[in-house]
Scaffold this active site. Structure first.
Site, mmCIF file in Angstrom:
data_model
loop_
_atom_site.group_PDB
_atom_site.id
_atom_site.type_symbol
_atom_site.label_atom_id
_atom_site.label_comp_id
_atom_site.label_asym_id
_atom_site.label_seq_id
_atom_site.Cartn_x
_atom_site.Cartn_y
_atom_site.Cartn_z
ATOM 1 N N GLU A 160 0.857 -1.193 0.000
ATOM 2 C CA GLU A 160 0.000 0.000 0.000
ATOM 3 C C GLU A 160 0.890 1.240 0.000
ATOM 4 O O GLU A 160 1.862 1.310 0.761
ATOM 5 C CB GLU A 160 -0.894 -0.057 1.242
ATOM 6 C CG GLU A 160 -2.332 0.276 0.997
ATOM 7 C CD GLU A 160 -3.048 -0.666 0.027
ATOM 8 O OE1 GLU A 160 -3.072 -0.343 -1.181
ATOM 9 O OE2 GLU A 160 -3.576 -1.697 0.461
ATOM 10 N N HIS A 161 0.540 2.200 -0.859
ATOM 11 C CA HIS A 161 1.311 3.440 -1.009
ATOM 12 C C HIS A 161 2.744 3.172 -1.474
ATOM 13 O O HIS A 161 3.636 3.993 -1.239
ATOM 14 C CB HIS A 161 1.302 4.261 0.290
ATOM 15 C CG HIS A 161 -0.057 4.820 0.598
ATOM 16 N ND1 HIS A 161 -0.509 6.004 0.086
ATOM 17 C CD2 HIS A 161 -1.090 4.310 1.331
ATOM 18 C CE1 HIS A 161 -1.757 6.221 0.510
ATOM 19 N NE2 HIS A 161 -2.135 5.198 1.260
ATOM 20 N N THR A 162 2.954 2.054 -2.104
ATOM 21 C CA THR A 162 4.266 1.777 -2.705
ATOM 22 C C THR A 162 4.250 2.061 -4.197
ATOM 23 O O THR A 162 5.303 2.235 -4.803
ATOM 24 C CB THR A 162 4.679 0.304 -2.490
ATOM 25 O OG1 THR A 162 3.534 -0.527 -2.734
ATOM 26 C CG2 THR A 162 5.169 0.061 -1.079
ATOM 27 N N ASP A 163 3.051 2.133 -4.802
ATOM 28 C CA ASP A 163 3.025 2.256 -6.279
ATOM 29 C C ASP A 163 3.634 3.562 -6.774
ATOM 30 O O ASP A 163 4.451 3.561 -7.695
ATOM 31 C CB ASP A 163 1.618 1.989 -6.865
ATOM 32 C CG ASP A 163 0.528 2.954 -6.427
ATOM 33 O OD1 ASP A 163 0.767 3.768 -5.493
ATOM 34 O OD2 ASP A 163 -0.576 2.894 -7.012
ATOM 35 N N GLY A 223 -16.247 4.651 -2.239
ATOM 36 C CA GLY A 223 -15.457 4.991 -1.059
ATOM 37 C C GLY A 223 -14.965 3.794 -0.275
ATOM 38 O O GLY A 223 -14.463 3.926 0.842
ATOM 39 N N GLY A 282 -12.540 1.862 -1.162
ATOM 40 C CA GLY A 282 -11.136 1.566 -1.452
ATOM 41 C C GLY A 282 -10.999 0.390 -2.396
ATOM 42 O O GLY A 282 -10.013 -0.332 -2.364
ATOM 43 N N SER A 320 -13.518 2.042 -7.576
ATOM 44 C CA SER A 320 -14.605 2.241 -8.529
ATOM 45 C C SER A 320 -14.216 3.310 -9.547
ATOM 46 O O SER A 320 -14.640 3.251 -10.708
ATOM 47 C CB SER A 320 -15.891 2.629 -7.808
ATOM 48 O OG SER A 320 -15.670 3.740 -6.993
ATOM 49 N N SER A 321 -13.383 4.265 -9.155
ATOM 50 C CA SER A 321 -13.012 5.319 -10.110
ATOM 51 C C SER A 321 -12.121 4.772 -11.222
ATOM 52 O O SER A 321 -12.329 5.093 -12.392
ATOM 53 C CB SER A 321 -12.364 6.504 -9.402
ATOM 54 O OG SER A 321 -11.230 6.099 -8.690
ATOM 55 N N ASP A 340 -4.252 0.794 -9.360
ATOM 56 C CA ASP A 340 -5.684 0.545 -9.542
ATOM 57 C C ASP A 340 -6.022 0.348 -11.018
ATOM 58 O O ASP A 340 -6.735 -0.585 -11.390
ATOM 59 C CB ASP A 340 -6.516 1.718 -9.001
ATOM 60 C CG ASP A 340 -6.188 2.025 -7.553
ATOM 61 O OD1 ASP A 340 -5.511 1.197 -6.904
ATOM 62 O OD2 ASP A 340 -6.595 3.096 -7.074
HETATM 63 C C1 GLA Z 1 -5.169 4.561 -3.989
HETATM 64 C C2 GLA Z 1 -4.377 4.986 -5.240
HETATM 65 C C3 GLA Z 1 -3.356 3.914 -5.625
HETATM 66 C C4 GLA Z 1 -2.495 3.519 -4.435
HETATM 67 C C5 GLA Z 1 -3.362 3.223 -3.203
HETATM 68 C C6 GLA Z 1 -2.541 2.993 -1.964
HETATM 69 O O1 GLA Z 1 -5.952 3.454 -4.269
HETATM 70 O O2 GLA Z 1 -5.253 5.191 -6.312
HETATM 71 O O3 GLA Z 1 -2.567 4.364 -6.697
HETATM 72 O O4 GLA Z 1 -1.535 4.501 -4.159
HETATM 73 O O5 GLA Z 1 -4.281 4.262 -2.929
HETATM 74 O O6 GLA Z 1 -1.777 1.852 -2.095
#
Ligand code: GLA
Length: 383
Positions: A36-39, A124, A126, A129-130, A174
């Site tokens: 998570e938050h590594t992309d 919302g 996570g 959907s977007s 995503d």
């Molecule tokens: C959201 C962002 C992704 C990613 C996650 C956290 O979903 O759209 O690119 O950074 O948060 O892992």
């Protein structure tokens, strides 16, 4: 709602509003096993597309405008291709407009089109959907106008739509997972090369369960962009392209030059990136216990170091720790609400659902939602 029903509904709506036969596309949401938050740090992530998403009916139009109908909101949005800009109060509209604008920026001339769409991903939560909506739009336009875009080009268009029209400086996870997902599989994605390895997922007597807090806290978008900025600033100090290239030792050396918060956030990213690699190794070795431990560590980091959790998510994860049938759990996605992902023994699911629903309700005075998901294929033409 079942996907079959969803598809029927968009076809019916399209016919009602636009009187022609559409092309129908399905684009899934995603889960993320770990990473998570590594992309946006050019690191590794481990997402999978799921059997919930956006169904979109699309066709060329003879009129002098484009029309997009959001079935769930019962709202029609009309616009001219000559004047595409984000709406101030725009939600779903901006994802559609953003994709159109990004295609136009490539020098491609689009003609008018109509869309009807609906989804069954809870907003919302996570579960992206977007990204599912962006991908369905770019994929549909590519098909009906024969634009010749590759899937790799399409996900970059979707990502830029999110950056420029929704204001979230997201990474590529995503959009990638939604476009390239594979049945019963997760994708170990290297966000630098944007290439992935497919892992068949079979947790034997365990399965994945999502619990939605049904909250989305305000300011999550600016908090997201702030985190990204911190990572980029620390990378600069370290003289590396992205935190993916940093080690704990390197970070230690500049510790005195940065704030304790920024140090902890960067440390989290370095550790989380390592956890993704360990997780994929544990899958290869069928070491299911190790997976659970890594999920808990990931949550701990997201909550205490990266600071993107919230009390509802922490509560859900904490509760699983007392339950021997749950190997691990963590918050999933950007944070500040949405879902936790849990690795739970199949036979214990019914009881756990009952217990956690009651406890959550008692603690917060409102209900959580629980979903099981199937790992499914990415964006595709249905008919
Ligand atoms: C959201 C962002 C992704 C990613 C996650 C956290 O979903 O759209 O690119 O950074 O948060 O892992």
């Amino acid at each position: 709602m079942m996907n079959r029903k969803l598809l029927k509904e968009v076809k019916k709506s399209f016919k009602k509003h636009f009187k022609t036969k559409p092309l129908v596309v399905f684009s899934p949401g995603r889960i993320n096993l770990i990473g998570e938050h590594t992309d946006y740090n050019e690191g590794f992530v481990f997402p999978a597309a799921i059997n919930k998403g956006i169904a979109l009916a699309i066709q060329k139009s003879d009129s002098d405008k484009c029309q997009v109908y959001a079935i769930d909101k019962e709202k029609m949005h009309e616009f001219s291709l000559q004047d595409i800009k984000p709406l101030n109060e725009g939600g779903w509209e901006n994802y559609v407009l953003g994709v159109v604008a990004e295609i136009q920026k490539l020098g491609i001339t689009l003609e008018n089109f109509n869309i009807s769409f609906a989804g069954n991903i809870p907003g919302g939560a996570g579960m992206s959907s977007s990204a599912a909506l962006e991908n369905s739009v770019v994929f549909g336009l590519n098909e009906i106008f024969n634009l010749g875009l590759s899937k790799s080009q399409m996900i970059l268009i979707s990502q830029k739509a999110e950056h420029n029209f929704a204001g979230v400086k997201c990474g590529i996870m995503d959009q990638y997972a939604s476009m390239f997902g594979k049945k019963r599989s997760a994708l170990l994605l290297d966000c630098r090369t944007v290439e992935s390895e497919t892992y068949k997922i079979d947790f034997k007597k365990y399965k994945l369960l999502l619990i939605n807090t049904n909250v989305k806290h305000d300011l999550s978008e600016s908090a997201y962009n702030d985190r990204r900025e911190v990572c980029e600033n620390v990378s600069k100090k370290l003289n590396v392209l992205a935190l993916r290239d940093a080690s704990k030792e390197m970070l230690q050396e500049i510790k005195k030059d940065i704030s304790e918060e920024d140090y902890q956030k960067s440390l989290y990213v370095i550790e989380e990136n390592e956890r993704v690699k360990l997780f994929s190794k544990a899958i290869q070795e069928d070491n299911i216990d190790a997976l659970g431990e890594l999920l808990y560590q990931s949550h701990q980091g997201l909550s205490t170091q990266y600071k993107v959790s919230c009390k509802e998510l922490d509560f859900l994860v904490d509760r699983t720790k007392e339950n021997p049938n749950i190997l691990g759990a963590r918050m999933m996605g950007g944070g500040f609400g949405g879902c936790t992902i849990n690795l739970i023994e199949k036979s214990a699911t019914t009881q756990f659902k009952r217990d956690i629903s009651k406890e959550f309700e008692k603690e917060f005075g409102r209900a959580c939602s629980i979903y099981k998901v199937k790992l499914s294929k990415g964006t595709h033409v249905v008919s």
